[in-house]
Design an enzyme around this catalytic site. Structure first.
Site, PDB file in Angstrom:
ATOM      1  NE  ARG A  56      -3.809  -1.926   2.137  1.00 22.32           N
ATOM      2  CZ  ARG A  56      -3.970  -3.722   1.640  1.00 22.32           C
ATOM      3  NH1 ARG A  56      -3.061  -4.361   2.183  1.00 22.32           N
ATOM      4  NH2 ARG A  56      -5.325  -4.122   2.382  1.00 22.32           N
ATOM      5  CB  SER A  72     -11.571  -9.520   0.662  1.00 27.18           C
ATOM      6  OG  SER A  72     -10.217  -9.509  -0.219  1.00 27.18           O
ATOM      7  CD  GLN A  85      -5.525  -9.543  -2.017  1.00 26.81           C
ATOM      8  OE1 GLN A  85      -6.207 -10.753  -1.875  1.00 26.81           O
ATOM      9  NE2 GLN A  85      -4.812 -10.540  -0.653  1.00 26.81           N
ATOM     10  CG  ASP A 116      -2.934 -13.756   5.553  1.00 24.64           C
ATOM     11  OD1 ASP A 116      -3.307 -14.260   5.115  1.00 24.64           O
ATOM     12  OD2 ASP A 116      -2.287 -12.274   5.548  1.00 24.64           O
TER      13      ASP A 116
HETATM   14  C1  S3P Z   1      -4.754  -9.017   2.183  1.00 25.65           C
HETATM   15  C2  S3P Z   1      -5.146  -9.647   2.984  1.00 25.65           C
HETATM   16  C3  S3P Z   1      -5.611 -10.831   2.468  1.00 25.65           C
HETATM   17  C4  S3P Z   1      -4.866 -12.036   3.411  1.00 25.65           C
HETATM   18  C5  S3P Z   1      -3.417 -11.044   2.111  1.00 25.65           C
HETATM   19  C6  S3P Z   1      -3.374  -9.943   2.073  1.00 25.65           C
HETATM   20  C7  S3P Z   1      -4.006  -7.580   2.253  1.00 25.65           C
HETATM   21  O1  S3P Z   1      -6.242 -11.668   1.605  1.00 25.65           O
HETATM   22  O2  S3P Z   1      -4.540 -13.148   3.072  1.00 25.65           O
HETATM   23  O3  S3P Z   1      -2.632 -12.169   2.567  1.00 25.65           O
HETATM   24  O4  S3P Z   1      -2.562  -7.071   2.221  1.00 25.65           O
HETATM   25  O5  S3P Z   1      -4.977  -6.897   1.768  1.00 25.65           O
HETATM   26  P1  S3P Z   1      -8.245 -10.674   1.129  1.00 25.65           P
HETATM   27  O6  S3P Z   1      -7.686 -10.280   1.348  1.00 25.65           O
HETATM   28  O7  S3P Z   1      -8.011 -11.906   0.459  1.00 25.65           O
HETATM   29  O8  S3P Z   1      -8.634 -12.154   2.395  1.00 25.65           O
END
Ligand code: S3P
Length: 441
Positions: free
Chosen positions: A26, A170, A172, A324
């Protein structure tokens, strides 16, 4: 590459943690969108954050780093990215692909995102659907990458702000939509019924309204992130492997007053560190000192000492905060008294590999009894772990979790595809060998 691990009676010393992977991605992306120069101290050499830098370079973002110095990124502003001449290769990094997709959805050019075989197999409809609702054109390949994105529709219209309720918890997907929101007309609000890590909204300083456990985060179109000096804390998710390793070391209870294993500067973002509470509930002897906040993220110095563990159950709203850490929680469960149960974690099936299947296979090879469910697993402990050949399936967290299990197993454990650890923690094997080798201290 194979690595072998022997029984470690005790872990001591200090572990050098890599900089947090989520925050590093980020910091790089926001620096690229800022007007003017930003600096990121201690940007990690890990493969995933380096994939983000490689993509940004392809998008015409200048950056430089002198030996040991901070990474300097010359921000291009919201309108300054250049069309890439080749597909953008995100390697193994889901965060690179999903967050960058949000940014690319706001560009007037077309781009293609691709990655390694693991990443190409991961679900991308979860980001394509909201980006299409905002007006982007997104084409997937069998529901995943390579994916093609164009930020303006056939009529040349810009993205439109919207309200979007996340169907999966999520970070992400949340971040993808919020980043697209920076390029959209009006406001984009993400409604998050089950909170996931909040680095994006913290780092962009976005307004968050909370009611009854649901969070509403709003990004405003046209607002470029500020150029900053970022300082990234140590990765809590990397620390988790060592917190567990030090806790379960089989000879540890013979050394009640040992100095333990120190992990200075670990990230302490409350949307990331539920594993600390879970391990404590299991009986772990953990201390947290020197809590401080630098920039937008808290950090602290952690110490772990061996302790007899008891089983626990994790489910529901805890899961995104632990997601994680579930591979290493399964290992702790194998060393704890009773049946450790993980439910509501179907997301593990679509990580870098199917982590439920991979951990069940590895722990069973080492002698543990494991039951699997569509959305989790149950591990019986304490298992009489004995060294065996295990396979990371190319997944960094599976590699590291099985290595830790090997420390608690009698005899020798051989981890296949051990190099996967480089995705998030290039120093992992050296650090593990060093702190586990000090058994006589
Ligand atoms: C992350 C979000 C998580 C995590 C990944 C890193 C991030 O995934 O498992 O290792 O940096 O936003 P998801 O958003 O798919 O749950």
């Amino acid at each position: 590459m194979n690595k072998t691990v022997q029984t470690a009676p005790y872990l001591s010393g200090t572990v050098a943690l890599p900089a947090d992977k989520s925050i590093s991605h980020r910091a790089a992306l926001l620096s690229a969108l800022a007007e003017g120069p930003s600096q990121i101290a201690g940007f990690p050499e890990a493969a995933d954050p380096q994939s983000t830098l490689a993509c940004l370079r392809q998008l015409g973002v200048p950056m430089e780093r002198e030996d040991g110095g901070p990474l300097r990124i010359e921000g291009r502003g919201l309108g300054g990215l250049q069309a890439p001449s080749e597909p953008l290769d995100c390697g193994n990094s889901g965060t690179t692909m999903r967050l960058l997709a949000g940014i690319l959805a706001g560009q007037p050019f077309e781009s293609t995102l691709t990655g390694d075989a693991s990443l190409r197999a991961r679900p991308m409809e979860r980001i394509a659907a909201p980006l299409r609702q905002m007006g982007a054109e997104v084409t997937l390949t069998d529901g995943g990458a390579p994916l093609r994105i164009s930020g303006t529709d056939a009529m040349g219209h810009r993205l439109r702000g919207m309200e979007y309720e996340l169907p999966v918890a999520s970070a992400q997907v949340k971040s993808c939509v919020l980043l697209a929101g920076l390029f959209a007309e009006g406001e984009t609000t993400v409604v998050e019924p089950v909170p996931a890590r909040d680095h994006t909204e913290r780092m962009l300083d976005l307004p968050v309204a909370e009611q009854g456990g649901t969070r509403r985060i709003t990004a405003r179109g046209g607002h470029a992130p500020a150029a900053r000096r970022w300082s990234v804390p140590g990765d809590f998710s990397a620390a988790a492997f060592f917190l567990a390793a030090a806790s379960i070391a089989p000879g540890g209870t013979l050394r009640p007053s040992g100095q333990g294993l120190r992990l200075p500067g670990a990230g302490m973002n409350p949307s990331r560190n539920a594993f600390l509470d879970v391990l404590r509930t299991m009986g772990a002897d953990l201390s947290v000192e020197n809590e401080r906040t630098e920039g937008s993220e808290p950090r602290a110095d952690l110490t772990a000492r061996p302790a007899p563990l008891r089983a626990t159950r994790v489910a529901g709203r805890q899961i995104p905060n632990l997601i994680d850490e579930i591979p290493i929680l399964a290992v702790a469960g194998a060393c704890a008294e009773g049946r450790t149960v993980v439910r509501d974690a179907a997301e593990l099936r679509v990580k870098e590999t199917d982590r439920i299947a991979a951990m069940a296979e590895g722990l069973r090879a080492l002698g543990a009894e494991v039951e699997t469910f569509d959305d989790g697993m149950a591990v019986e402990g304490p298992a009489p772990l004995a060294g065996a050949a295990v396979d990371s399936r190319g997944d960094h967290r599976v590699a590291m979790a099985l290595a830790v299990a090997g420390l608690a197993a009698a005899g020798e454990t051989r981890v296949a595809s051990a190099e996967a650890a480089q995705v998030s923690f290039p120093g992992f094997w050296d650090e593990l060998e060093r702190v586990a080798g000090l058994g006589g201290e």
